[in-house]
Scaffold this motif. Structure first.
Motif, PDB file in Angstrom:
ATOM      1  N   GLU A 219       4.029  16.272 -10.460  1.00  0.00           N
ATOM      2  CA  GLU A 219       2.892  16.740  -9.672  1.00  0.00           C
ATOM      3  C   GLU A 219       1.901  15.614  -9.400  1.00  0.00           C
ATOM      4  N   ALA A 220       1.661  14.781 -10.416  1.00  0.00           N
ATOM      5  CA  ALA A 220       0.728  13.668 -10.224  1.00  0.00           C
ATOM      6  C   ALA A 220       1.251  12.684  -9.185  1.00  0.00           C
ATOM      7  N   PHE A 221       2.541  12.382  -9.227  1.00  0.00           N
ATOM      8  CA  PHE A 221       3.117  11.471  -8.243  1.00  0.00           C
ATOM      9  C   PHE A 221       3.050  12.063  -6.836  1.00  0.00           C
ATOM     10  N   LEU A 222       3.369  13.326  -6.715  1.00  0.00           N
ATOM     11  CA  LEU A 222       3.327  13.971  -5.405  1.00  0.00           C
ATOM     12  C   LEU A 222       1.912  13.956  -4.826  1.00  0.00           C
ATOM     13  N   GLU A 223       0.929  14.204  -5.683  1.00  0.00           N
ATOM     14  CA  GLU A 223      -0.456  14.218  -5.215  1.00  0.00           C
ATOM     15  C   GLU A 223      -0.896  12.851  -4.703  1.00  0.00           C
ATOM     16  N   ARG A 224      -0.280  11.794  -5.234  1.00  0.00           N
ATOM     17  CA  ARG A 224      -0.632  10.444  -4.804  1.00  0.00           C
ATOM     18  C   ARG A 224       0.301   9.917  -3.720  1.00  0.00           C
ATOM     19  N   GLY A 225       1.133  10.759  -3.146  1.00  0.00           N
ATOM     20  CA  GLY A 225       1.946  10.384  -1.999  1.00  0.00           C
ATOM     21  C   GLY A 225       3.267   9.713  -2.307  1.00  0.00           C
ATOM     22  N   HIS A 226       3.733   9.777  -3.533  1.00  0.00           N
ATOM     23  CA  HIS A 226       5.022   9.190  -3.884  1.00  0.00           C
ATOM     24  C   HIS A 226       6.170  10.125  -3.513  1.00  0.00           C
TER      25      HIS A 226
ATOM     26  N   SER B 121       0.809  -1.219   0.000  1.00  0.00           N
ATOM     27  CA  SER B 121       0.000   0.000   0.000  1.00  0.00           C
ATOM     28  C   SER B 121       0.843   1.270   0.000  1.00  0.00           C
ATOM     29  N   THR B 122       2.148   1.145   0.179  1.00  0.00           N
ATOM     30  CA  THR B 122       3.030   2.315   0.222  1.00  0.00           C
ATOM     31  C   THR B 122       3.413   2.727  -1.192  1.00  0.00           C
TER      32      THR B 122
ATOM     33  N   ASP C 274       4.845  -5.267 -15.162  1.00  0.00           N
ATOM     34  CA  ASP C 274       3.931  -5.699 -14.109  1.00  0.00           C
ATOM     35  C   ASP C 274       4.354  -5.153 -12.750  1.00  0.00           C
ATOM     36  N   ARG C 275       5.661  -5.119 -12.481  1.00  0.00           N
ATOM     37  CA  ARG C 275       6.135  -4.611 -11.189  1.00  0.00           C
ATOM     38  C   ARG C 275       5.768  -3.143 -11.000  1.00  0.00           C
ATOM     39  N   HIS C 276       5.792  -2.390 -12.073  1.00  0.00           N
ATOM     40  CA  HIS C 276       5.604  -0.940 -11.948  1.00  0.00           C
ATOM     41  C   HIS C 276       4.269  -0.454 -12.493  1.00  0.00           C
ATOM     42  N   ARG C 277       3.389  -1.373 -12.821  1.00  0.00           N
ATOM     43  CA  ARG C 277       2.105  -0.991 -13.408  1.00  0.00           C
ATOM     44  C   ARG C 277       1.341   0.018 -12.535  1.00  0.00           C
ATOM     45  N   ASP C 278       1.268  -0.258 -11.229  1.00  0.00           N
ATOM     46  CA  ASP C 278       0.492   0.613 -10.346  1.00  0.00           C
ATOM     47  C   ASP C 278       1.073   2.019 -10.297  1.00  0.00           C
ATOM     48  N   THR C 279       2.404   2.101 -10.248  1.00  0.00           N
ATOM     49  CA  THR C 279       3.032   3.424 -10.208  1.00  0.00           C
ATOM     50  C   THR C 279       2.804   4.171 -11.522  1.00  0.00           C
TER      51      THR C 279
END
Length: 293
Positions: free
Chosen positions: A23-30, A4-5, A147-152
């Motif tokens: 900006e999109a990554f920051l907004e999602r907590g990355h 979940s992190t 597959d490993r990075h699909r969610d990101t």
């Protein structure tokens, strides 16, 4: 790191597209590490929580996932080849535009340097980044890396995986660009004709939108026939189409506007006639294009 992190990510290249990705990554907590040739471009992103790496080596070394948002693959070479030793163990996702073959060349070089490589073709302008419900990006390269990075990657747009060949994402992207640029030029041509007759772009906007929308009826119909090699002139005939595009060309000449685009269309139709296709569908012109005649 728990499932979940949000995964940390490095973004190299902070033009409008790269900045939108950060900006999109920051907004999602990355956690986002950034680097750009001109450090000043990072200042607004650093103010929002991004970390500016002091060097490109440091940017590469901070996170396993590295996203490139550059002009083309020459820019990738210029930045990464001097620091090739820092690539080992990374997953490099290049979202820069280039040709399929140039993409394959870049993939071979990055892989030889010890990194995994995914190519991407982003189908939206920066305003669509961060909206995966309505935008998408083509990806190609090693399936396990995808597959490993699909969610990101899905934080940016909806990922559309096309296969192991790294050139496939670039191919799909360039197919779209082939249609986009030519279609938009046809719109500029129509506006130029309207202007020559005292009309504004707003005056023909609804007609232009309806015309573009009508293409959706034609593309599936002709796709099925083209794949079957069927260019039968039962619905349309090239001779009739040639007369139509010549009328367009004459209308442009009468209005005194540029005729480069309509002349090219007429020339293609006339070549089809010269090849003996007058009684066939104008879809037969695709065979001229395939053969490069």
């Amino acid at each position: 790191m728990s499932a979940s992190t949000p995964a940390p990510v490095t973004v190299i290249g902070l033009g409008p597209m790269g900045a939108a990705m950060v900006e999109a990554f920051l907004e999602r907590g990355h956690e986002v590490t950034v680097w750009n040739r001109t450090p000043a471009r990072a200042e607004p992103l650093v103010a929002r929580g991004a970390r500016l790496a002091e060097s490109i080596e440091a940017a590469l070394g901070t996170n396993e996932l590295v996203i490139l948002s550059l002009t083309d693959y020459d820019a990738m070479d210029a930045l990464l080849k001097p620091v090739a030793g820092a690539l080992a163990g990374r997953t490099v996702v290049n979202l820069s535009s280039d040709t399929p073959e140039r993409t394959r060349e870049g993939a071979r070089w990055v892989t030889a340097a010890g990194a995994e490589f995914l190519a991407g073709g982003v189908t939206t302008p920066p305003s669509g980044i961060g909206a995966p419900e309505r935008t998408y990006t083509f990806y190609s390269g090693p399936r396990d890396a995808f597959d490993r990075h699909r969610d990101t990657l899905g934080v940016l747009t909806r990922p559309d995986y096309r296969g192991e060949d790294p050139g496939l994402a670039a191919l799909m992207y360039q197919i779209g660009m082939t249609m986009f640029w030519t279609s938009m030029l046809s719109y500029w041509q129509a506006i130029a004709l309207a202007d020559a007759h005292g009309l504004k772009a707003a005056d023909v906007l609804s007609h232009a939108r309806e015309t573009f929308a009508s293409l959706d009826m034609f593309t599936p119909f002709y796709a099925e026939r083209i794949d079957a090699g069927n260019h039968e002139g039962d619905v349309d005939r090239l001779a009739m189409g040639t007369a139509s595009v010549e009328h367009v060309l004459h209308t442009m000449k009468d209005a005194g506007v540029d005729t480069t685009l309509p002349q090219a269309v007429v020339d293609l139709f006339r070549r089809g006639i010269a090849e003996g296709g007058a009684a066939d569908s104008f879809s037969g012109l695709v065979e001229l294009m395939k053969a490069g005649k």
